[in-house]
Motif scaffolding. Structure first.
Motif, PDB file in Angstrom:
ATOM      1  N   ALA A  50      15.553  13.965   7.144  1.00  0.00           N
ATOM      2  CA  ALA A  50      14.870  13.651   5.882  1.00  0.00           C
ATOM      3  C   ALA A  50      14.138  12.323   6.035  1.00  0.00           C
ATOM      4  O   ALA A  50      14.573  11.434   6.773  1.00  0.00           O
ATOM      5  CB  ALA A  50      15.869  13.572   4.733  1.00  0.00           C
ATOM      6  N   CYS A  51      13.011  12.196   5.344  1.00  0.00           N
ATOM      7  CA  CYS A  51      12.209  10.974   5.398  1.00  0.00           C
ATOM      8  C   CYS A  51      12.975   9.823   4.754  1.00  0.00           C
ATOM      9  O   CYS A  51      13.517   9.971   3.654  1.00  0.00           O
ATOM     10  CB  CYS A  51      10.888  11.210   4.667  1.00  0.00           C
ATOM     11  N   HIS A  52      13.042   8.663   5.418  1.00  0.00           N
ATOM     12  CA  HIS A  52      13.713   7.500   4.850  1.00  0.00           C
ATOM     13  C   HIS A  52      12.897   6.871   3.718  1.00  0.00           C
ATOM     14  O   HIS A  52      13.410   6.026   3.003  1.00  0.00           O
ATOM     15  CB  HIS A  52      13.984   6.457   5.940  1.00  0.00           C
ATOM     16  N   GLY A  53      11.618   7.261   3.596  1.00  0.00           N
ATOM     17  CA  GLY A  53      10.789   6.708   2.534  1.00  0.00           C
ATOM     18  C   GLY A  53      10.841   7.540   1.268  1.00  0.00           C
ATOM     19  O   GLY A  53      11.258   7.065   0.222  1.00  0.00           O
ATOM     20  N   CYS A  54      10.450   8.842   1.352  1.00  0.00           N
ATOM     21  CA  CYS A  54      10.353   9.671   0.140  1.00  0.00           C
ATOM     22  C   CYS A  54      11.387  10.771   0.096  1.00  0.00           C
ATOM     23  O   CYS A  54      11.359  11.600  -0.813  1.00  0.00           O
ATOM     24  CB  CYS A  54       8.956  10.265   0.034  1.00  0.00           C
ATOM     25  N   GLN A  55      12.329  10.810   1.035  1.00  0.00           N
ATOM     26  CA  GLN A  55      13.433  11.785   1.082  1.00  0.00           C
ATOM     27  C   GLN A  55      12.961  13.215   1.338  1.00  0.00           C
ATOM     28  O   GLN A  55      13.762  14.150   1.217  1.00  0.00           O
ATOM     29  CB  GLN A  55      14.253  11.766  -0.233  1.00  0.00           C
ATOM     30  N   GLY A  57       7.058  11.839  11.853  1.00  0.00           N
ATOM     31  CA  GLY A  57       6.211  11.351  10.768  1.00  0.00           C
ATOM     32  C   GLY A  57       6.285  12.290   9.579  1.00  0.00           C
ATOM     33  O   GLY A  57       6.373  13.509   9.732  1.00  0.00           O
ATOM     34  N   CYS A  58       6.226  11.709   8.375  1.00  0.00           N
ATOM     35  CA  CYS A  58       6.318  12.505   7.148  1.00  0.00           C
ATOM     36  C   CYS A  58       4.912  12.902   6.693  1.00  0.00           C
ATOM     37  O   CYS A  58       4.046  12.038   6.523  1.00  0.00           O
ATOM     38  CB  CYS A  58       7.038  11.687   6.068  1.00  0.00           C
ATOM     39  N   ASP A  59       4.682  14.206   6.472  1.00  0.00           N
ATOM     40  CA  ASP A  59       3.376  14.668   6.004  1.00  0.00           C
ATOM     41  C   ASP A  59       3.103  14.221   4.566  1.00  0.00           C
ATOM     42  O   ASP A  59       1.958  14.033   4.168  1.00  0.00           O
ATOM     43  CB  ASP A  59       3.307  16.201   6.085  1.00  0.00           C
ATOM     44  N   ALA A  60       4.177  14.050   3.774  1.00  0.00           N
ATOM     45  CA  ALA A  60       3.990  13.733   2.353  1.00  0.00           C
ATOM     46  C   ALA A  60       3.590  12.275   2.137  1.00  0.00           C
ATOM     47  O   ALA A  60       2.729  11.979   1.318  1.00  0.00           O
ATOM     48  CB  ALA A  60       5.275  14.052   1.589  1.00  0.00           C
ATOM     49  N   CYS A  61       4.213  11.348   2.880  1.00  0.00           N
ATOM     50  CA  CYS A  61       3.959   9.927   2.591  1.00  0.00           C
ATOM     51  C   CYS A  61       3.501   9.137   3.811  1.00  0.00           C
ATOM     52  O   CYS A  61       3.123   7.981   3.677  1.00  0.00           O
ATOM     53  CB  CYS A  61       5.203   9.280   1.982  1.00  0.00           C
ATOM     54  N   GLY A  62       3.591   9.684   5.000  1.00  0.00           N
ATOM     55  CA  GLY A  62       3.128   8.988   6.189  1.00  0.00           C
ATOM     56  C   GLY A  62       4.161   8.084   6.847  1.00  0.00           C
ATOM     57  O   GLY A  62       3.894   7.484   7.879  1.00  0.00           O
ATOM     58  N   HIS A  63       5.354   7.982   6.253  1.00  0.00           N
ATOM     59  CA  HIS A  63       6.403   7.122   6.821  1.00  0.00           C
ATOM     60  C   HIS A  63       6.944   7.758   8.109  1.00  0.00           C
ATOM     61  O   HIS A  63       7.093   8.977   8.203  1.00  0.00           O
ATOM     62  CB  HIS A  63       7.528   6.983   5.797  1.00  0.00           C
ATOM     63  N   HIS A  64       7.245   6.917   9.107  1.00  0.00           N
ATOM     64  CA  HIS A  64       7.828   7.410  10.356  1.00  0.00           C
ATOM     65  C   HIS A  64       9.323   7.095  10.359  1.00  0.00           C
ATOM     66  O   HIS A  64       9.716   5.938  10.223  1.00  0.00           O
ATOM     67  CB  HIS A  64       7.146   6.764  11.561  1.00  0.00           C
ATOM     68  N   GLY A  74       0.813  -1.210   0.000  1.00  0.00           N
ATOM     69  CA  GLY A  74       0.000   0.000   0.000  1.00  0.00           C
ATOM     70  C   GLY A  74       0.848   1.261   0.000  1.00  0.00           C
ATOM     71  O   GLY A  74       0.551   2.224  -0.717  1.00  0.00           O
ATOM     72  N   TYR A  75       1.920   1.235   0.797  1.00  0.00           N
ATOM     73  CA  TYR A  75       2.796   2.411   0.871  1.00  0.00           C
ATOM     74  C   TYR A  75       3.447   2.670  -0.482  1.00  0.00           C
ATOM     75  O   TYR A  75       3.506   3.807  -0.956  1.00  0.00           O
ATOM     76  CB  TYR A  75       3.859   2.181   1.946  1.00  0.00           C
ATOM     77  N   LEU A  76       3.935   1.612  -1.141  1.00  0.00           N
ATOM     78  CA  LEU A  76       4.604   1.789  -2.435  1.00  0.00           C
ATOM     79  C   LEU A  76       3.622   2.274  -3.499  1.00  0.00           C
ATOM     80  O   LEU A  76       3.977   3.059  -4.376  1.00  0.00           O
ATOM     81  CB  LEU A  76       5.250   0.470  -2.878  1.00  0.00           C
TER      82      LEU A  76
HETATM   83 ZN   LIG Z   1       7.998  10.606   3.285  1.00  0.00          ZN
END
Ligand SMILES: [Zn+2]
Length: 391
Positions: A148-153, A195-202, A14-16
């Motif tokens: 920086a977010c580890h998911g979407c940078q 938490g990242c506002d753009a993608c929700g990754h913590h 779902g995240y991807l």
């Molecule tokens: Zn993110």
């Protein structure tokens, strides 16, 4: 490894699917790099890495290596001749064995007791654990926040962060000329999750840790530690320079600094310090191997156990000290890769190296020996060489 277990747990289908294409490509590159690194580690073995032979799987281990048993090219000074008593006992056993018929149980000898299982060092199974009993008052607090977010940078500079873990470090701080002396400094380190506002990754900021390196022989180097570098330096000095045992170091720190460190913490600090300085040794060796002229000498080293010698290898820019036996093995090991000229005295351990210069001071002494000797054949050398130098 760039992505931690905490990151991977959050990455799912779902995240991807929700991730924008540019961020997805960036994350794919990170995942690909991590996957390649993991595969390379899985394929490491004693034949293609620095892993010790003992790390080989039991079914991959060869039989007893006969060459290892017959390898007698060891340091001559380290070789210990069997004692006279031990040799006599071996002879007695051989005579007893020859007198008894083959297959018969040994007469007179009681049945040997069953071998006791070897006790592992450290805490035994079932023993209650002991935690830290001393609580320090911190002089300062250092916060470690993700940037920086580890998911979407995406940047996390403006994101709300919460502290999820922390540790306390204790260090010795040296004063300055105006305020000389040393003092203890305690710092509370706090690590945050955002938490990242753009993608929700913590994303969590985590204490730094050196990746598992087989050459460190099980020692883990990580930022999460109570003993800071200044205090670790003192512990190393007390152990190596002042020859104190772990128990004496524990006593010294308790009595003089009011710091109660367990024996295990002191032991771990010494091992980690050794692992930290190991790369420095490689750099010094590389400098020595690159030089055109190398001076070498050795002297006895009474601070260490018997049979240890202090060697010095000196170039124009580098000095390497080695504490080892006095045999050829030390010279062979240090000079492995060196092709320049070696300046030394006449000790036999140096003679195996082909490009060797004999130390001038020792040659002068030898010539003086000819001057002083009673051999008439030395006369011609004495008559022409004596005016040229003054011993
Ligand atoms: Zn993110």
């Amino acid at each position: 490894m760039k992505l931690s277990q905490h990151d991977l747990r959050q990455l799912d289908d779902g995240y991807l699917q929700r991730l924008p294409e540019a961020a997805l490509r960036a994350l794919s590159l990170t995942l690909l790099a991590d996957l390649k690194e993991a595969q390379e580690r899985l394929q490491q073995n004693p034949n293609n890495s620095s892993r010790p032979p003992s790390s080989r799987a039991p079914w991959d281990r060869p039989g007893v290596d006969a060459t290892a048993a017959s390898d007698t090219d060891a340091d001559e000074d380290d070789a210990v001749a069997p004692s006279r008593d031990a040799t006599a006992r071996d002879d007695d056993r051989a005579a007893d064995a020859a007198a008894e018929p083959p297959g018969a149980p040994p007469s007179g000898d009681p049945t040997p007791p069953p071998a006791r299982p070897k006790r592992k060092p450290g805490k035994q199974p079932g023993t209650p654990g002991v935690g830290r009993t001393q609580v320090f008052t911190a002089h300062a607090t250092e916060e470690h926040r993700p940037t920086a977010c580890h998911g979407c940078q995406a940047s996390l500079a403006a994101a709300a962060a919460v502290c999820y873990t922390g540790f306390q470090s204790l260090d010795l701080v040296w004063g300055d000329p105006k305020e000389p002396g040393v003092r203890l400094r305690v710092v509370d380190h706090r690590f945050f999750e955002a938490g990242c506002d753009a993608c929700g990754h913590h994303t969590r900021e985590q204490p730094m840790q050196v990746a598992d390196d087989p050459t460190l022989e099980g020692v883990q180097l990580r930022e999460w530690r109570l003993v800071g570098p200044g205090l670790a330096t003192l512990i190393v000095a007390l152990s190596l320079r002042f020859r104190l045992s772990r128990a004496r170091i524990h006593e010294f720190l308790d009595d003089w600094l009011g710091v109660h460190l367990s024996i295990g913490t002191i032991h771990q600090t010494l091992h980690e310090a050794a692992a930290v300085v190991a790369p420095v040794e490689a750099t010094l060796l590389a400098d020595i191997h690159a030089s055109g002229l190398l001076h070498a000498d050795e002297t006895s080293w009474p601070q260490q156990e018997q049979g240890r010698w202090l060697w010095v290898f000196l170039t124009a820019t580098t000095t390497l000290y080695v504490i080892a036996g006095r045999g050829k093995a030390t010279v062979t090991q240090v000079l492995d890769g060196f092709t320049g000229w070696l300046m030394s005295d006449g000790w036999f351990s140096y003679r195996g190296y082909p490009r060797r210069l004999r130390c001038w001071a020792h040659l002068l002494r030898k010539a003086q020996g000819l001057v002083d000797c009673y051999d008439a054949g030395a006369g011609p050398l004495v008559t022409w060489s004596a005016p040229r130098w003054k011993p």
